[in-house]
Design a protein around this motif. Structure first.
Motif, PDB file in Angstrom:
ATOM      1  N   ASN A  51       0.827  -1.205   0.000  1.00  0.00           N
ATOM      2  CA  ASN A  51       0.000   0.000   0.000  1.00  0.00           C
ATOM      3  C   ASN A  51       0.860   1.253   0.000  1.00  0.00           C
ATOM      4  N   LEU A  52       1.945   1.242   0.741  1.00  0.00           N
ATOM      5  CA  LEU A  52       2.849   2.389   0.765  1.00  0.00           C
ATOM      6  C   LEU A  52       3.487   2.600  -0.605  1.00  0.00           C
ATOM      7  N   ASP A  53       3.823   1.513  -1.283  1.00  0.00           N
ATOM      8  CA  ASP A  53       4.345   1.617  -2.647  1.00  0.00           C
ATOM      9  C   ASP A  53       3.317   2.239  -3.593  1.00  0.00           C
ATOM     10  N   ARG A  54       2.071   1.823  -3.452  1.00  0.00           N
ATOM     11  CA  ARG A  54       1.012   2.366  -4.315  1.00  0.00           C
ATOM     12  C   ARG A  54       0.799   3.854  -4.062  1.00  0.00           C
ATOM     13  N   TYR A  55       0.745   4.241  -2.787  1.00  0.00           N
ATOM     14  CA  TYR A  55       0.551   5.654  -2.457  1.00  0.00           C
ATOM     15  C   TYR A  55       1.711   6.506  -2.967  1.00  0.00           C
ATOM     16  N   THR A  56       2.922   5.974  -2.841  1.00  0.00           N
ATOM     17  CA  THR A  56       4.093   6.699  -3.334  1.00  0.00           C
ATOM     18  C   THR A  56       4.029   6.854  -4.843  1.00  0.00           C
ATOM     19  N   LEU A  57       3.642   5.806  -5.545  1.00  0.00           N
ATOM     20  CA  LEU A  57       3.536   5.874  -6.998  1.00  0.00           C
ATOM     21  C   LEU A  57       2.459   6.863  -7.446  1.00  0.00           C
ATOM     22  N   VAL A  58       1.334   6.900  -6.749  1.00  0.00           N
ATOM     23  CA  VAL A  58       0.285   7.865  -7.075  1.00  0.00           C
ATOM     24  C   VAL A  58       0.789   9.289  -6.872  1.00  0.00           C
ATOM     25  N   MET A  59       1.529   9.516  -5.786  1.00  0.00           N
ATOM     26  CA  MET A  59       2.079  10.854  -5.538  1.00  0.00           C
ATOM     27  C   MET A  59       3.092  11.251  -6.615  1.00  0.00           C
ATOM     28  N   VAL A  60       3.885  10.294  -7.079  1.00  0.00           N
ATOM     29  CA  VAL A  60       4.850  10.577  -8.148  1.00  0.00           C
ATOM     30  C   VAL A  60       4.121  10.966  -9.433  1.00  0.00           C
ATOM     31  N   ILE A  61       3.047  10.254  -9.764  1.00  0.00           N
ATOM     32  CA  ILE A  61       2.291  10.558 -10.980  1.00  0.00           C
ATOM     33  C   ILE A  61       1.644  11.938 -10.885  1.00  0.00           C
ATOM     34  N   ILE A  62       1.069  12.260  -9.721  1.00  0.00           N
ATOM     35  CA  ILE A  62       0.473  13.582  -9.529  1.00  0.00           C
ATOM     36  C   ILE A  62       1.539  14.662  -9.613  1.00  0.00           C
ATOM     37  N   TRP A  63       2.692  14.422  -9.005  1.00  0.00           N
ATOM     38  CA  TRP A  63       3.799  15.377  -9.021  1.00  0.00           C
ATOM     39  C   TRP A  63       4.280  15.634 -10.456  1.00  0.00           C
ATOM     40  N   LEU A  64       4.462  14.560 -11.218  1.00  0.00           N
ATOM     41  CA  LEU A  64       4.909  14.715 -12.611  1.00  0.00           C
ATOM     42  C   LEU A  64       3.862  15.431 -13.463  1.00  0.00           C
ATOM     43  N   ALA A  65       2.586  15.127 -13.246  1.00  0.00           N
ATOM     44  CA  ALA A  65       1.530  15.796 -14.002  1.00  0.00           C
ATOM     45  C   ALA A  65       1.502  17.291 -13.704  1.00  0.00           C
ATOM     46  N   CYS A  66       1.722  17.658 -12.453  1.00  0.00           N
ATOM     47  CA  CYS A  66       1.766  19.083 -12.101  1.00  0.00           C
ATOM     48  C   CYS A  66       2.964  19.776 -12.747  1.00  0.00           C
ATOM     49  N   ILE A  67       4.103  19.122 -12.755  1.00  0.00           N
ATOM     50  CA  ILE A  67       5.297  19.701 -13.376  1.00  0.00           C
ATOM     51  C   ILE A  67       5.066  19.916 -14.870  1.00  0.00           C
ATOM     52  N   VAL A  68       4.533  18.908 -15.544  1.00  0.00           N
ATOM     53  CA  VAL A  68       4.269  19.028 -16.982  1.00  0.00           C
ATOM     54  C   VAL A  68       3.227  20.103 -17.250  1.00  0.00           C
ATOM     55  N   GLY A  69       2.162  20.125 -16.439  1.00  0.00           N
ATOM     56  CA  GLY A  69       1.120  21.132 -16.610  1.00  0.00           C
ATOM     57  C   GLY A  69       1.638  22.551 -16.421  1.00  0.00           C
ATOM     58  N   LEU A  70       2.448  22.758 -15.401  1.00  0.00           N
ATOM     59  CA  LEU A  70       3.011  24.091 -15.169  1.00  0.00           C
ATOM     60  C   LEU A  70       3.960  24.510 -16.291  1.00  0.00           C
ATOM     61  N   ASN A  71       4.721  23.563 -16.810  1.00  0.00           N
ATOM     62  CA  ASN A  71       5.616  23.885 -17.928  1.00  0.00           C
ATOM     63  C   ASN A  71       4.832  24.206 -19.190  1.00  0.00           C
ATOM     64  N   LEU A  72       3.741  23.500 -19.450  1.00  0.00           N
ATOM     65  CA  LEU A  72       2.919  23.806 -20.617  1.00  0.00           C
ATOM     66  C   LEU A  72       2.254  25.174 -20.489  1.00  0.00           C
ATOM     67  N   ILE A  73       1.805  25.492 -19.280  1.00  0.00           N
ATOM     68  CA  ILE A  73       1.191  26.812 -19.070  1.00  0.00           C
ATOM     69  C   ILE A  73       2.233  27.908 -19.276  1.00  0.00           C
ATOM     70  N   GLN A  74       3.438  27.690 -18.799  1.00  0.00           N
ATOM     71  CA  GLN A  74       4.490  28.701 -18.962  1.00  0.00           C
ATOM     72  C   GLN A  74       4.914  28.829 -20.429  1.00  0.00           C
ATOM     73  N   ALA A  75       4.995  27.726 -21.128  1.00  0.00           N
ATOM     74  CA  ALA A  75       5.478  27.755 -22.508  1.00  0.00           C
ATOM     75  C   ALA A  75       4.443  28.326 -23.476  1.00  0.00           C
ATOM     76  N   TYR A  76       3.190  27.955 -23.308  1.00  0.00           N
ATOM     77  CA  TYR A  76       2.168  28.347 -24.275  1.00  0.00           C
ATOM     78  C   TYR A  76       1.183  29.383 -23.740  1.00  0.00           C
ATOM     79  N   GLY A  77       1.273  29.712 -22.464  1.00  0.00           N
ATOM     80  CA  GLY A  77       0.404  30.717 -21.890  1.00  0.00           C
ATOM     81  C   GLY A  77      -1.061  30.356 -21.958  1.00  0.00           C
ATOM     82  N   VAL A  78      -1.353  29.098 -21.701  1.00  0.00           N
ATOM     83  CA  VAL A  78      -2.742  28.613 -21.781  1.00  0.00           C
ATOM     84  C   VAL A  78      -3.594  29.228 -20.733  1.00  0.00           C
TER      85      VAL A  78
END
Length: 78
Positions: A51-78
């Motif tokens: 369960n701890l592995d699953r929670y950690t993996l979910v947090m990693v996916i959310i973290w990466l999605a936020c990083i990508v989303g923020l970079n897309l907003i900065q690059a394209y000004g969405v």
């Protein structure tokens, strides 16, 4: 939208750090510094580790999605 992603990023970063530190140590590393070397009944449970592995993996996916989303907003000004 940017502020919401930044807040989620900070929360995910903190939770991910906590979950990584909660993992059972394989040797005498950083986890033994925080009492990870002490054997207890709950830390040996494979269900808890899975369960701890699953929670950690979910947090990693959310973290990466936020990083990508923020970079897309900065690059394209969405």
């Amino acid at each position: 939208m940017t502020l919401a992603l930044q807040i989620i990023l900070v929360i995910a970063s903190l939770l991910m750090s906590i979950f990584v530190l909660l993992h059972k140590g394989k040797g005498g590393g950083l986890s033994s510094l925080f009492g990870g070397g002490v054997q207890s009944n709950l830390s040996g449970s494979t269900v808890v580790e899975k369960n701890l592995d699953r929670y950690t993996l979910v947090m990693v996916i959310i973290w990466l999605a936020c990083i990508v989303g923020l970079n897309l907003i900065q690059a394209y000004g969405v």
